[in-house]
Write a protein that holds these residues in place. Structure first.
Motif, PDB file in Angstrom:
ATOM      1  N   GLU A  32       0.826  -1.202   0.000  1.00 57.88           N
ATOM      2  CA  GLU A  32       0.000   0.000   0.000  1.00 57.88           C
ATOM      3  C   GLU A  32       0.864   1.258   0.000  1.00 57.88           C
ATOM      4  OE1 GLU A  32      -4.128  -1.470   2.130  1.00 57.88           O
ATOM      5  OE2 GLU A  32      -2.546  -0.612   3.387  1.00 57.88           O
ATOM      6  N   SER A  33       1.976   1.213   0.718  1.00 53.66           N
ATOM      7  CA  SER A  33       2.854   2.378   0.814  1.00 53.66           C
ATOM      8  C   SER A  33       3.523   2.690  -0.516  1.00 53.66           C
ATOM      9  CB  SER A  33       3.908   2.147   1.895  1.00 53.66           C
ATOM     10  OG  SER A  33       4.837   3.213   1.933  1.00 53.66           O
ATOM     11  N   VAL A  34       4.157   1.675  -1.129  1.00 52.81           N
ATOM     12  CA  VAL A  34       4.881   1.939  -2.377  1.00 52.81           C
ATOM     13  C   VAL A  34       3.921   2.218  -3.526  1.00 52.81           C
ATOM     14  CG1 VAL A  34       6.889   0.606  -1.662  1.00 52.81           C
ATOM     15  CG2 VAL A  34       5.086  -0.524  -2.959  1.00 52.81           C
ATOM     16  N   ALA A 119      -4.672   3.655  -7.431  1.00 56.15           N
ATOM     17  CA  ALA A 119      -5.418   3.807  -6.182  1.00 56.15           C
ATOM     18  C   ALA A 119      -5.711   2.446  -5.570  1.00 56.15           C
ATOM     19  CB  ALA A 119      -6.723   4.561  -6.428  1.00 56.15           C
ATOM     20  N   GLY A 120      -5.857   1.429  -6.424  1.00 56.91           N
ATOM     21  CA  GLY A 120      -6.296   0.120  -5.973  1.00 56.91           C
ATOM     22  C   GLY A 120      -5.431  -0.542  -4.930  1.00 56.91           C
ATOM     23  N   LEU A 124      -5.394  -1.745  -0.434  1.00 59.04           N
ATOM     24  CA  LEU A 124      -5.557  -3.178  -0.674  1.00 59.04           C
ATOM     25  C   LEU A 124      -6.608  -3.805   0.238  1.00 59.04           C
ATOM     26  CD1 LEU A 124      -4.265  -5.375  -2.478  1.00 59.04           C
ATOM     27  CD2 LEU A 124      -2.683  -5.845  -0.611  1.00 59.04           C
ATOM     28  N   ARG A 125      -6.544  -3.480   1.533  1.00 57.01           N
ATOM     29  CA  ARG A 125      -7.468  -4.076   2.496  1.00 57.01           C
ATOM     30  C   ARG A 125      -8.907  -3.633   2.259  1.00 57.01           C
ATOM     31  NH1 ARG A 125      -5.663  -8.440   5.638  1.00 57.01           N
ATOM     32  NH2 ARG A 125      -3.720  -7.936   6.720  1.00 57.01           N
ATOM     33  N   SER A 126      -9.093  -2.455   1.685  1.00 63.64           N
ATOM     34  CA  SER A 126     -10.445  -1.966   1.428  1.00 63.64           C
ATOM     35  C   SER A 126     -11.094  -2.711   0.275  1.00 63.64           C
ATOM     36  CB  SER A 126     -10.420  -0.461   1.119  1.00 63.64           C
ATOM     37  OG  SER A 126      -9.920   0.274   2.207  1.00 63.64           O
ATOM     38  N   THR A 150      -9.181 -12.002  -2.591  1.00 61.24           N
ATOM     39  CA  THR A 150     -10.581 -12.201  -2.953  1.00 61.24           C
ATOM     40  C   THR A 150     -11.287 -10.860  -2.890  1.00 61.24           C
ATOM     41  OG1 THR A 150     -10.578 -14.424  -1.985  1.00 61.24           O
ATOM     42  CG2 THR A 150     -12.724 -13.408  -2.413  1.00 61.24           C
ATOM     43  N   PRO A 151     -11.820 -10.353  -4.011  1.00 61.99           N
ATOM     44  CA  PRO A 151     -12.464  -9.040  -4.000  1.00 61.99           C
ATOM     45  C   PRO A 151     -13.696  -9.032  -3.104  1.00 61.99           C
ATOM     46  CG  PRO A 151     -12.870 -10.156  -6.081  1.00 61.99           C
ATOM     47  CD  PRO A 151     -11.851 -10.978  -5.341  1.00 61.99           C
ATOM     48  N   LYS A 152     -13.860  -7.948  -2.370  1.00 59.85           N
ATOM     49  CA  LYS A 152     -15.019  -7.830  -1.495  1.00 59.85           C
ATOM     50  C   LYS A 152     -16.301  -7.644  -2.305  1.00 59.85           C
ATOM     51  CE  LYS A 152     -12.507  -6.126   2.535  1.00 59.85           C
ATOM     52  NZ  LYS A 152     -12.351  -5.043   3.546  1.00 59.85           N
ATOM     53  N   GLN A 153     -16.151  -7.148  -3.530  1.00 58.03           N
ATOM     54  CA  GLN A 153     -17.269  -7.048  -4.458  1.00 58.03           C
ATOM     55  C   GLN A 153     -16.875  -7.777  -5.740  1.00 58.03           C
ATOM     56  OE1 GLN A 153     -18.163  -2.859  -4.883  1.00 58.03           O
ATOM     57  NE2 GLN A 153     -19.212  -2.772  -2.924  1.00 58.03           N
ATOM     58  N   PRO A 154     -17.043  -9.112  -5.762  1.00 56.76           N
ATOM     59  CA  PRO A 154     -16.594  -9.904  -6.915  1.00 56.76           C
ATOM     60  C   PRO A 154     -17.267  -9.466  -8.220  1.00 56.76           C
ATOM     61  CG  PRO A 154     -17.118 -11.313  -5.055  1.00 56.76           C
ATOM     62  CD  PRO A 154     -17.634  -9.949  -4.716  1.00 56.76           C
ATOM     63  N   LEU A 155     -16.523  -9.565  -9.315  1.00 55.26           N
ATOM     64  CA  LEU A 155     -17.026  -9.325 -10.655  1.00 55.26           C
ATOM     65  C   LEU A 155     -17.055 -10.650 -11.405  1.00 55.26           C
ATOM     66  CD1 LEU A 155     -14.816  -6.225 -11.558  1.00 55.26           C
ATOM     67  CD2 LEU A 155     -17.236  -6.173 -10.901  1.00 55.26           C
TER      68      LEU A 155
END
Length: 217
Positions: A32-34, A119-120, A124-126, A150-155
């Protein structure tokens, strides 16, 4: 093709930072930092797409250019020349052999976690539930961290994402995308260049004379 590529946009990461991470939380914080400090990225790639229903594997290769603001350019050289280009507003798929270019609004075509690659992974945790692929052995034979996302909102095009992350350079060495039909797209990245100042014109598509423009639905 476009949907697979927009998901894979989200997978890319490279940065020059020393590795000190050991736990999963440490790895996530480093990524997330880099990632939050990145503005643009260029890399060569090789791709293998597996279609389960057809039991067919298709190889490809080329170069990818990415920039904040949803800008992207995927230039395929094999198995045939093809370009996927977005300036953040419009998304174009140009196929020289067909003498045609498909066009769609970028926000709709790039919906989901792939919509803003920089931004993604900066949050990451969001966006994902994150774990090591094998908690008992979190690195592969080459010493890369193996993350299972695993996406929290799967596509339909993204139900699972597996990343191999270099522990020293923090480059994504490999990304494997799974969709709801158990198809996979595997990409390996080399020759990465980060924050090289890619100009916006890199992400502008101008159709060659005579090319047929077709809306992408």
């Amino acid at each position: 093709m476009i949907r697979a590529v927009t998901v894979l946009v989200f997978a890319l990461l490279a940065a020059a930072a020393p590795a000190r991470a050991q736990s999963l939380d440490d790895v996530v914080r480093e990524i997330e930092s880099v990632y939050s400090r990145m503005n643009d990225l260029r890399a060569d790639f090789t791709q293998t797409a597996f279609n389960k229903s057809l039991n067919q594997t298709l190889p490809a290769r080329g170069t990818v250019y990415l920039k904040k603001g949803g800008k992207l350019r995927w230039e395929y050289t094999e198995p045939a020349p093809q370009e996927i280009v977005s300036d953040g507003k419009k998304l174009w798929l140009y196929t020289p052999s067909l003498n045609q270019a498909n066009v769609a609004d970028a926000p709709e075509a790039l919906a989901g976690p792939a919509g803003s690659f920089l931004a993604g992974l900066g949050r990451l945790r969001s966006e994902f539930q994150v774990r090591f692929l094998n908690p008992a052995q979190p690195k592969d034979a080459d010493g890369n961290w193996l993350l299972d996302l695993t996406p929290k909102q799967p596509l339909p095009t993204l139900t699972r994402l597996i990343l191999s992350v270099d522990p020293k350079s923090w480059e994504i060495r490999k990304a494997v995308v799974h969709d709801q039909f158990e198809n996979t797209v595997t990409m390996r990245f080399t020759k990465m260049a980060v924050n090289s100042g890619l100009p916006d014109r890199t992400f502008t598509f101008v159709a060659p004379k005579g090319v047929v423009i077709i809306p992408l639905k």
